[in-house]
Motif scaffolding. Structure first.
Motif, PDB file in Angstrom:
ATOM      1  N   PRO A 229       9.713   5.050  11.156  1.00 12.97           N
ATOM      2  CA  PRO A 229       8.565   4.105  11.265  1.00 12.97           C
ATOM      3  C   PRO A 229       7.235   5.069  11.901  1.00 12.97           C
ATOM      4  O   PRO A 229       6.452   4.670  12.878  1.00 12.97           O
ATOM      5  CB  PRO A 229       9.046   3.121  12.521  1.00 12.97           C
ATOM      6  CG  PRO A 229       9.935   3.892  13.121  1.00 12.97           C
ATOM      7  CD  PRO A 229      10.829   4.923  12.315  1.00 12.97           C
ATOM      8  N   TYR A 230       6.817   6.049  11.276  1.00 20.56           N
ATOM      9  CA  TYR A 230       5.807   6.797  11.349  1.00 20.56           C
ATOM     10  C   TYR A 230       4.502   6.201  10.810  1.00 20.56           C
ATOM     11  O   TYR A 230       4.736   5.322   9.528  1.00 20.56           O
ATOM     12  CB  TYR A 230       5.929   8.149  11.019  1.00 20.56           C
ATOM     13  CG  TYR A 230       6.933   9.069  11.942  1.00 20.56           C
ATOM     14  CD1 TYR A 230       6.497   9.891  12.738  1.00 20.56           C
ATOM     15  CD2 TYR A 230       8.145   8.995  11.743  1.00 20.56           C
ATOM     16  CE1 TYR A 230       7.402  10.621  13.685  1.00 20.56           C
ATOM     17  CE2 TYR A 230       9.217   9.551  12.339  1.00 20.56           C
ATOM     18  CZ  TYR A 230       8.677  10.531  13.359  1.00 20.56           C
ATOM     19  OH  TYR A 230       9.539  11.358  14.105  1.00 20.56           O
ATOM     20  N   PRO A 231       3.332   6.187  11.380  1.00 25.16           N
ATOM     21  CA  PRO A 231       2.131   5.591  10.799  1.00 25.16           C
ATOM     22  C   PRO A 231       1.809   6.249   9.765  1.00 25.16           C
ATOM     23  O   PRO A 231       2.026   7.451   9.391  1.00 25.16           O
ATOM     24  CB  PRO A 231       1.322   5.651  11.952  1.00 25.16           C
ATOM     25  CG  PRO A 231       1.567   6.904  12.667  1.00 25.16           C
ATOM     26  CD  PRO A 231       3.022   6.901  12.622  1.00 25.16           C
ATOM     27  N   ARG A 232       0.769   5.469   8.735  1.00 27.85           N
ATOM     28  CA  ARG A 232       0.469   6.148   7.481  1.00 27.85           C
ATOM     29  C   ARG A 232      -1.006   6.818   7.897  1.00 27.85           C
ATOM     30  O   ARG A 232      -1.602   6.543   8.670  1.00 27.85           O
ATOM     31  CB  ARG A 232      -0.009   5.090   6.537  1.00 27.85           C
ATOM     32  CG  ARG A 232       1.125   4.235   6.014  1.00 27.85           C
ATOM     33  CD  ARG A 232       2.152   5.081   5.063  1.00 27.85           C
ATOM     34  NE  ARG A 232       3.582   4.386   4.684  1.00 27.85           N
ATOM     35  CZ  ARG A 232       4.254   5.170   3.832  1.00 27.85           C
ATOM     36  NH1 ARG A 232       3.917   5.907   3.136  1.00 27.85           N
ATOM     37  NH2 ARG A 232       5.554   4.509   3.855  1.00 27.85           N
ATOM     38  N   VAL A 233      -1.102   7.965   7.066  1.00 24.75           N
ATOM     39  CA  VAL A 233      -2.426   8.539   7.234  1.00 24.75           C
ATOM     40  C   VAL A 233      -3.442   7.847   6.733  1.00 24.75           C
ATOM     41  O   VAL A 233      -4.805   7.633   7.662  1.00 24.75           O
ATOM     42  CB  VAL A 233      -2.291  10.019   6.499  1.00 24.75           C
ATOM     43  CG1 VAL A 233      -4.017  10.721   6.474  1.00 24.75           C
ATOM     44  CG2 VAL A 233      -1.371  11.051   7.103  1.00 24.75           C
ATOM     45  N   ASP A 234      -3.253   7.105   5.768  1.00 21.01           N
ATOM     46  CA  ASP A 234      -4.273   6.004   5.645  1.00 21.01           C
ATOM     47  C   ASP A 234      -3.679   4.660   5.353  1.00 21.01           C
ATOM     48  O   ASP A 234      -3.142   4.578   4.291  1.00 21.01           O
ATOM     49  CB  ASP A 234      -5.270   6.564   4.181  1.00 21.01           C
ATOM     50  CG  ASP A 234      -6.447   5.781   3.616  1.00 21.01           C
ATOM     51  OD1 ASP A 234      -6.468   4.579   4.333  1.00 21.01           O
ATOM     52  OD2 ASP A 234      -7.140   6.219   2.841  1.00 21.01           O
ATOM     53  N   ALA A 235      -3.867   3.903   6.040  1.00 20.22           N
ATOM     54  CA  ALA A 235      -3.369   2.369   6.282  1.00 20.22           C
ATOM     55  C   ALA A 235      -3.618   1.739   4.754  1.00 20.22           C
ATOM     56  O   ALA A 235      -3.000   0.965   4.310  1.00 20.22           O
ATOM     57  CB  ALA A 235      -3.565   1.718   7.271  1.00 20.22           C
ATOM     58  N   ASP A 236      -4.947   1.991   4.268  1.00 19.12           N
ATOM     59  CA  ASP A 236      -5.378   1.219   3.195  1.00 19.12           C
ATOM     60  C   ASP A 236      -4.488   1.533   1.989  1.00 19.12           C
ATOM     61  O   ASP A 236      -4.742   0.828   0.869  1.00 19.12           O
ATOM     62  CB  ASP A 236      -6.762   1.443   2.889  1.00 19.12           C
ATOM     63  CG  ASP A 236      -7.639   0.892   4.207  1.00 19.12           C
ATOM     64  OD1 ASP A 236      -7.375   0.092   4.930  1.00 19.12           O
ATOM     65  OD2 ASP A 236      -8.923   1.460   4.398  1.00 19.12           O
TER      66      ASP A 236
END
Length: 408
Positions: A229-236
């Motif tokens: 569950p690592y965050p996305r560089v660009d959530a869009d």
């Protein structure tokens, strides 16, 4: 040493030199290497897949080093192993002369990992007694389970907090979460300390007066963080965009500092095995970004010259992988030819392929190719296909990288 007056002086001199060398070797501290990680450090290659190395020129030399004259895996000279892990049946601890079965009865279906060839080639570099302590558990991440103390707290995800509050279980849930954070980091060190409390139980050449030297650490892990569950560089961009794995890099640097402090070896040589499932990938492949994050600590100023990164994708068995891809492609064609209504229905195609794979394989591959693939593969792709060819080359690369850090 008692002299024989009938021996030539040159022979006596050689005998005395050998005796002195043996005494000096016995008085050296026992070299100890720690290997840790998740399922690919456990190793998922069946012993029977070693024979695949004798089938291509690029691996025949490695095969000769791994196998004795009777065709069975060699017991590595002066090298012993202690391995701690766990399976569904519970915890497992084995020890003995280093070979894929740790000195137990030969078993073609026994799994092994990179420790076997690591031991073979470290022994070639050192030519002295070696003890390898391996601690590995499948499906464990660095984000929480191997999290080092200096990495700080791992916050419980907000969605889980909301769920636990609604169920009236927040306090118990937080306690369980705290217990799980760093659990396998602590367990790893517990096993290491168990061995080092009395190395004579694990290596017959241990000399208590000379003691032991923790000579290096190899870390081979990553899959659960790759899919974690690592965050996305660009959530869009949603799931198509790369993840931000900078936290993995930070935690691995903390891990290196912490194990060095715990073991009281400030500059302990440390080798990072960079995940390489799938082999060489396209630059835009998401796994490429994670590989960079895994290797990043080796480039940090404080770790230059004592931490290295081995990119394991270069050892992927492309010949076996190409044959597998041919089977998959031909099987899908056969399924869609028989069931055109399955087009666009991934689940239906997958079930159809299960039923038709065996029959298609007999047509898609020659008899020789089928025999090769049977020897080459014994597990899933995320376990490097359970390939002794791949694990063998990885273990050798770990040893060579370790030797370079040690100036050997």
């Amino acid at each position: 040493m008692k002299m024989n007056k009938h021996l030539p002086l040159s022979v006596v001199a050689i005998a005395m030199t050998m005796t002195i060398s043996a005494v000096n070797a016995a008085s050296k501290p026992l070299k100890v290497y720690i290997l840790a990680g998740q399922s690919n450090m456990q190793g998922k290659a069946k012993v029977r897949t070693i024979e695949r190395l004798n089938m291509t020129e690029d691996s025949k030399a490695l095969y000769k080093d791994m196998v004795a004259e009777d065709g069975k895996p060699v017991a590595v000279k002066d090298t012993y192993g202690a391995y701690f892990t766990a399976y569904r049946s519970g915890p497992v601890a084995v020890k003995g002369p280093l070979n894929p079965t740790y000195g137990a009865e030969f078993n073609a279906e026994q799994n092994f990992g990179p420790e076997f060839t690591f031991g073979i080639y470290m022994q070639k570099h050192l030519n002295e007694p070696i003890l390898i302590i391996k601690t590995a558990w499948g499906g464990r991440n660095l984000l929480q389970q191997f999290r080092p103390p200096s990495g700080g707290e791992y916050p419980l995800p907000e969605n889980k907090v909301i769920k636990l509050k609604a169920e009236g279980k927040l306090e118990a849930g937080l306690a369980e979460h705290k217990k799980a954070t760093g659990e396998y980091y602590r367990l790893m060190l517990e096993h290491v300390r168990t061995v080092l409390a009395d190395p004579s139980k694990y290596h017959p050449a241990y000399d208590k007066a000379a003691g032991y030297e923790i000579a290096g650490f190899v870390w081979f892990q990553g899959f659960n963080d790759l899919v974690g569950p690592y965050p996305r560089v660009d959530a869009d961009k949603g799931k198509k965009g790369p993840k931000d794995w900078s936290e993995y890099s930070r935690l691995l640097a903390c891990f290196i500092r912490d194990v060095r402090a715990e073991l009281k070896v400030p500059k302990m040589p440390f080798v990072i095995g960079v995940i390489g499932v799938g082999g060489e990938l396209k630059p835009e492949d998401n796994q490429q970004f994670f590989r960079k994050a895994m290797a990043a600590p080796a480039a940090m100023e404080e770790f230059k010259g004592n931490v290295s990164a081995v990119r394991t994708g270069q050892f992927w068995d492309t010949k076996a992988s190409d044959l597998q891809k041919r089977i998959e492609d031909e099987t899908e064609k056969a399924v869609l030819a028989k069931h055109p209504e399955y087009k666009g229905r991934a689940g239906a195609i997958r079930e159809g392929k299960k039923k038709m794979r065996a029959a298609v394989t007999k047509v898609a591959l020659t008899v020789e190719e089928q025999a090769f693939l049977k020897l080459a593969v014994s597990n899933q792709d995320y376990h490097y296909n359970g390939s002794a060819y791949t694990y063998g080359k990885i273990g050798k690369a770990f040893a060579d990288s370790m030797a370079k850090l040690q100036g050997l």
